[in-house]
Scaffold this motif. Structure first.
Motif, mmCIF file in Angstrom:
data_model
loop_
_atom_site.group_PDB
_atom_site.id
_atom_site.type_symbol
_atom_site.label_atom_id
_atom_site.label_comp_id
_atom_site.label_asym_id
_atom_site.label_seq_id
_atom_site.Cartn_x
_atom_site.Cartn_y
_atom_site.Cartn_z
ATOM 1 N N UNK A 1 28.010 65.772 -10.942
ATOM 2 C CA UNK A 1 28.327 67.190 -10.616
ATOM 3 C C UNK A 1 28.986 67.230 -9.020
ATOM 4 N N UNK A 2 29.128 66.365 -8.347
ATOM 5 C CA UNK A 2 29.418 66.476 -6.935
ATOM 6 C C UNK A 2 31.107 66.886 -6.886
ATOM 7 N N UNK A 3 31.841 66.057 -7.836
ATOM 8 C CA UNK A 3 33.285 66.291 -7.683
ATOM 9 C C UNK A 3 33.924 66.655 -9.196
ATOM 10 N N UNK A 4 33.541 66.129 -10.043
ATOM 11 C CA UNK A 4 33.746 66.220 -11.307
ATOM 12 C C UNK A 4 34.312 67.587 -11.679
ATOM 13 N N UNK B 1 45.085 58.403 -7.019
ATOM 14 C CA UNK B 1 45.620 57.150 -6.746
ATOM 15 C C UNK B 1 44.512 56.339 -5.845
ATOM 16 N N UNK B 2 43.734 56.991 -5.254
ATOM 17 C CA UNK B 2 42.990 56.063 -4.362
ATOM 18 C C UNK B 2 41.465 56.240 -4.204
ATOM 19 N N UNK B 3 40.875 57.166 -5.194
ATOM 20 C CA UNK B 3 39.519 57.379 -5.173
ATOM 21 C C UNK B 3 39.022 56.365 -6.499
ATOM 22 N N UNK B 4 38.169 55.368 -6.237
ATOM 23 C CA UNK B 4 37.684 54.559 -7.177
ATOM 24 C C UNK B 4 36.943 55.479 -8.249
ATOM 25 N N UNK B 5 36.222 56.470 -7.876
ATOM 26 C CA UNK B 5 35.116 57.250 -8.575
ATOM 27 C C UNK B 5 36.017 57.942 -9.713
ATOM 28 N N UNK B 6 37.530 58.089 -9.728
ATOM 29 C CA UNK B 6 38.152 58.662 -10.607
ATOM 30 C C UNK B 6 39.149 57.742 -11.103
ATOM 31 N N UNK C 1 33.328 53.895 0.433
ATOM 32 C CA UNK C 1 34.252 54.306 1.611
ATOM 33 C C UNK C 1 35.485 54.729 1.013
ATOM 34 N N UNK C 2 36.323 54.262 0.084
ATOM 35 C CA UNK C 2 37.366 54.750 -0.558
ATOM 36 C C UNK C 2 37.124 56.007 -0.726
ATOM 37 N N UNK C 3 36.104 56.201 -1.686
ATOM 38 C CA UNK C 3 35.747 57.560 -2.333
ATOM 39 C C UNK C 3 35.736 58.733 -1.217
ATOM 40 N N UNK C 4 34.857 58.336 -0.131
ATOM 41 C CA UNK C 4 34.790 59.153 0.953
ATOM 42 C C UNK C 4 36.043 59.822 1.881
ATOM 43 N N UNK C 5 37.072 58.711 1.894
ATOM 44 C CA UNK C 5 38.119 58.934 2.491
ATOM 45 C C UNK C 5 39.377 59.769 1.706
#
Length: 346
Positions: A240-243, A130-135, A120-124
């Motif tokens: 591949x989706x965001x990096x 600062x806020x995306x756990x995927x990075x 949910x935090x990633x999609x937001x």
């Protein structure tokens, strides 16, 4: 305690996204596809069960390593269903989606509640440092600023992370298991007792099946091959989706539509990519309409791509090989200052 609900998609009246939403809704692409999911889930469960029957039939044999690869694929396919359930793509009812997600989490040894909270935090805030756990991953740096903050062994890893990236993905399956256990142990998930029972049952059944049928050495190698290949598969599905796409920071001025489109990348590949990547190859459409059923994404792509072209919004799409090239190039560039400093010091 984390929420077990992913956020709905905002659509401010009069915005570009509101206009796009009307086009997509008029095309009937926000309707559920329960029959599609019934068939897909049924086939997955039959294949998964059949795999374990074959596992018991083969007995203590090195041929089981082929089944380890098969189960790596099946774990990913089951995880994709859990992902869709978390986004309420399958049923209108939150309870039905959660039940589906919990069952699939139990089959793969993952905490459904932990995943929803993180996702949910990633999609937001996709690609927000600062806020995306995927990075925000200790073993990797996704920007030069992140690489500059690394210390010790992690700093060395950041220097050469493009070369280490795929080997590191082998550990992603184990990382998912560990993160799930930690979240449930800390009671960070709403149904922590139920999820604890599911994780324990999964581990007990998995280890019992492996070591009742296989010798200790063969069993250990089977587990390593299975978990490593599953981790590699999952990492290659999400990377591949965001990096390599636009990174944003706190205080950015992008609206919802542009934030989601400019930070996401689609992967071409037709039906093969649709199956292998679980619909995540339509990442732009998925981020714009997260509750859209997976089979509708390819139809929405035509509308979204044309809409972006009319509004002069950059729409990123490329093939499999090129997408991984972009990922590695981005990681290499993020670690470049560290390599330059190392050369100067030498």
């Amino acid at each position: 305690m984390t929420s077990t609900r992913l956020p709905d998609t905002p659509a401010a009246a009069g915005s570009d996204f509101a206009e796009l939403s009307r086009l997509v809704k008029a095309a009937g692409l926000l309707q559920r596809r329960r029959r599609h999911y019934a068939v897909r889930i049924g086939l997955n469960l039959v294949a998964f069960g059949g795999g374990w029957v074959a596992f018991a039939y083969l007995g203590d044999s090195w041929w089981q390593l082929f089944l380890a690869a098969f189960f790596a694929m099946m774990f990913a396919q089951l995880s994709f269903i859990g992902h869709d359930a978390g986004h309420r793509q399958i049923f209108r009812s939150r309870r039905a989606n959660d039940a589906t997600g919990l069952v699939h989490g139990g089959l793969t040894g993952l905490s459904y509640g932990w995943w929803i909270g993180t996702h949910a935090r990633h999609h937001a805030n996709p690609n927000n440092e600062d806020e995306d756990p995927d990075v925000d991953i200790a073993a990797l740096a996704f920007s030069k600023a992140q690489s500059s903050r690394k210390r010790g062994f992690l700093r060395w890893m950041a220097k050469y992370q493009a070369f280490l990236f795929f080997p590191l993905l082998l550990l992603e399956g184990l990382n998912l298991h560990v993160s799930s256990v930690k979240a449930v142990w800390r009671k960070d998930v709403r149904r922590h007792k139920l999820e604890s029972a599911l994780l324990i049952a999964h581990l007990a059944a998995y280890l019992a099946a492996v070591f009742v049928v296989l010798s200790p050495l063969t069993g250990i190698i089977f587990i390593l091959v299975h978990q490593f290949l599953w981790g590699l598969y999952m990492g290659c599905s999400f990377a591949p989706n965001h990096k390599g796409m636009e990174m944003v920071s706190a205080g950015h001025t992008l609206d919802f539509l542009r934030k989601q489109v400019l930070t996401s990348r689609n992967v071409r590949g037709g039906p093969v990519a649709d199956f292998a990547l679980g619909g995540l190859n339509y990442q732009i459409e998925h981020h714009l309409f997260p509750s859209m059923a997976r089979p509708n994404l390819k139809h929405a792509q035509v509308i979204v791509r044309d809409f972006c072209a009319r509004h002069e919004i950059s729409y990123a799409q490329c093939g499999w090989r090129r997408s991984y090239g972009y990922v590695l190039q981005h990681l290499h560039e993020a670690g470049e200052p560290l390599r330059r400093k190392a050369k100067v010091a030498a």
